[in-house]
Design an enzyme around this catalytic site. Structure first.
Site, PDB file in Angstrom:
ATOM      1  CD1 TRP A   1       0.633   6.266 -10.709  1.00 12.72           C
ATOM      2  CD2 TRP A   1       1.517   7.077  -8.799  1.00 12.72           C
ATOM      3  NE1 TRP A   1       0.900   7.603 -10.904  1.00 12.72           N
ATOM      4  CE2 TRP A   1       1.444   8.129  -9.751  1.00 12.72           C
ATOM      5  CE3 TRP A   1       2.014   7.347  -7.532  1.00 12.72           C
ATOM      6  CZ2 TRP A   1       1.861   9.425  -9.466  1.00 12.72           C
ATOM      7  CZ3 TRP A   1       2.427   8.644  -7.240  1.00 12.72           C
ATOM      8  CH2 TRP A   1       2.350   9.665  -8.198  1.00 12.72           C
TER       9      TRP A   1
ATOM     10  NE  ARG B   1       0.217   6.451   0.595  1.00 11.79           N
ATOM     11  CZ  ARG B   1      -0.989   6.032   0.206  1.00 11.79           C
ATOM     12  NH1 ARG B   1      -1.182   4.747  -0.084  1.00 11.79           N
ATOM     13  NH2 ARG B   1      -1.992   6.883   0.093  1.00 11.79           N
TER      14      ARG B   1
ATOM     15  N   GLY C   1      -5.453   7.142  -3.106  1.00 10.77           N
ATOM     16  CA  GLY C   1      -4.084   7.523  -3.395  1.00 10.77           C
ATOM     17  C   GLY C   1      -3.715   8.910  -2.923  1.00 10.77           C
TER      18      GLY C   1
ATOM     19  NE  ARG D   1      -8.989   3.811   0.523  1.00 11.62           N
ATOM     20  CZ  ARG D   1      -9.195   4.933   1.210  1.00 11.62           C
ATOM     21  NH1 ARG D   1     -10.416   5.454   1.249  1.00 11.62           N
ATOM     22  NH2 ARG D   1      -8.222   5.518   1.871  1.00 11.62           N
TER      23      ARG D   1
ATOM     24  CG  HIS E   1       4.741  -6.216  -0.888  1.00  9.77           C
ATOM     25  ND1 HIS E   1       4.943  -4.947  -1.371  1.00  9.77           N
ATOM     26  CD2 HIS E   1       3.530  -6.628  -1.384  1.00  9.77           C
ATOM     27  CE1 HIS E   1       3.904  -4.596  -2.120  1.00  9.77           C
ATOM     28  NE2 HIS E   1       3.056  -5.582  -2.148  1.00  9.77           N
TER      29      HIS E   1
ATOM     30  CE  LYS F   1      -3.319  -0.675  -0.637  1.00  6.87           C
ATOM     31  NZ  LYS F   1      -3.740  -1.089  -2.023  1.00  6.87           N
ATOM     32  CB  SER F   2       4.317   1.922  -0.352  1.00  2.00           C
ATOM     33  OG  SER F   2       4.361   1.491   0.990  1.00  2.00           O
ATOM     34  N   GLY F   3       2.077   2.515  -3.050  1.00  2.00           N
ATOM     35  CA  GLY F   3       2.041   3.083  -4.394  1.00  2.00           C
ATOM     36  C   GLY F   3       2.697   2.207  -5.445  1.00  2.00           C
TER      37      GLY F   3
ATOM     38  CE1 TYR G   1       1.291   6.834  -3.903  1.00  2.00           C
ATOM     39  CE2 TYR G   1       0.749   8.556  -2.318  1.00  2.00           C
ATOM     40  CZ  TYR G   1       0.383   7.723  -3.365  1.00  2.00           C
ATOM     41  OH  TYR G   1      -0.895   7.803  -3.872  1.00  2.00           O
TER      42      TYR G   1
END
Length: 311
Positions: free
Chosen positions: A69, A137, A268, A266, A115, A64-66, A203
């Site tokens: 993207w 992030r 970001g 979601r 990860h 969930k750190s980007g 991030y």
């Protein structure tokens, strides 16, 4: 807790009846369903033995750190074709690719994501000086994003309340383990392994100064896109565009929610944590950060910069 495949299954529960299942194996805390897909020893060894190919890029981050993207940005930066016909891509997360060898079929240059902590990464990539990008992030937004993702992802077997999720996140008892241990592991590597060329991307900086960060990244990678093309890549990889590709089914993904609908993105946003943390939770979380990240080299940004014309 029950023994299984050399590790221990653990179910954590919150006060509101929610729970999450994790699999504890050696130094790792993995999703409870990991052993439905893999033999832990064989899978982890296959990652360590993954063969390096010239031009490979290893993209590392806590969940969930980007990750998605940045992968899409890098993919277009590395491509030579027209951006008009380009479509968004899935990440090649080596941690959950089955079998690991399937990644050998990917054309170069390959972006391999993970990860896992440093010691678990492909040994040959590190030994041969392959490019490594570490994406970081701020932990408050990571915790919020983790909560939403966990409660959606069918693979994770996760149904915790926000309060329960935050508590276990602080303790590191969530799938993929402790955010704080992850960063401390990388800090040790960055400080002690001066022979390695690791590029750190924040991030929040990537979000707010995207063009500048992409210029820095391509300098590190030894590639070149002029600013017009970089700006076109940024537009192509806008959050709304990437989310639309997933929601519309244009991009097929294995990430599905509990109703079998695809999802990845979601919000970001920077600072969404302020919509979720109570004052008491924030104070407690700050204490955890201070305790677990003493002397950290990582600098976090928790709120977005305000443009000068808005001051």
């Amino acid at each position: 807790m029950s023994s299984h495949k050399g590790g221990q299954r653990l179910t954590v529960k919150d006060e509101e009846g929610g729970q999450a299942e994790v699999f504890c194996y050696q130094d790792l805390i993995l999703p409870g369903s990991f052993t439905d897909w893999f033999d832990p020893e064989e899978k982890l060894e296959s990652i360590r033995q993954f063969k390096y190919r010239e031009g490979d890029i290893l993209q590392c981050s806590y969940p969930k750190s980007g990750n998605h993207w940045l992968t899409n940005l890098l993919t277009l930066m590395l491509s030579k074709g027209s951006l008009e016909t380009a479509t968004s891509v899935n990440v090649s997360l080596i941690d959950f690719t089955k079998p690991t060898e399937r990644l050998h079929k990917k054309p170069s240059p390959r972006i391999i994501t993970s990860h896992l902590k440093f010691e678990r990464l492909p040994e040959e990539h590190i030994r041969r000086g392959g490019k490594v990008i570490l994406l970081v992030r701020n932990p408050k937004d990571v915790a919020v994003s983790y909560y939403y993702h966990g409660n959606k992802d069918r693979f994770l077997r996760f149904s915790l309340s926000w309060r329960g999720c935050l508590g276990y996140f602080c303790e590191g008892k969530v799938p993929f383990g402790s955010y704080f241990d992850y960063l401390n592991n990388w800090q040790k590597v960055l400080q002690q392994r001066k022979d390695l060329d690791i590029h750190v991307v924040y991030y929040e900086t990537l979000k707010q100064q995207t063009l500048l960060e992409l210029q820095r990244i391509q300098k590190y990678l030894g590639i070149y896109n002029d600013d017009d093309r970089l700006n076109a890549i940024i537009a192509k990889c806008s959050f709304s565009s990437l989310k639309s590709d997933v929601d519309s089914g244009k991009l097929r993904t294995l990430l599905v929610d509990k109703t079998s609908q695809p999802f990845i993105y979601r919000k970001g946003e920077i600072g969404d944590w302020m919509n979720h943390f109570t004052v008491t939770q924030n104070e407690a979380f700050e204490s955890v950060i201070k305790n677990k990240l003493q002397g950290s080299i990582f600098q976090f940004q928790y709120i977005p910069n305000v443009p000068k014309h808005q001051l």
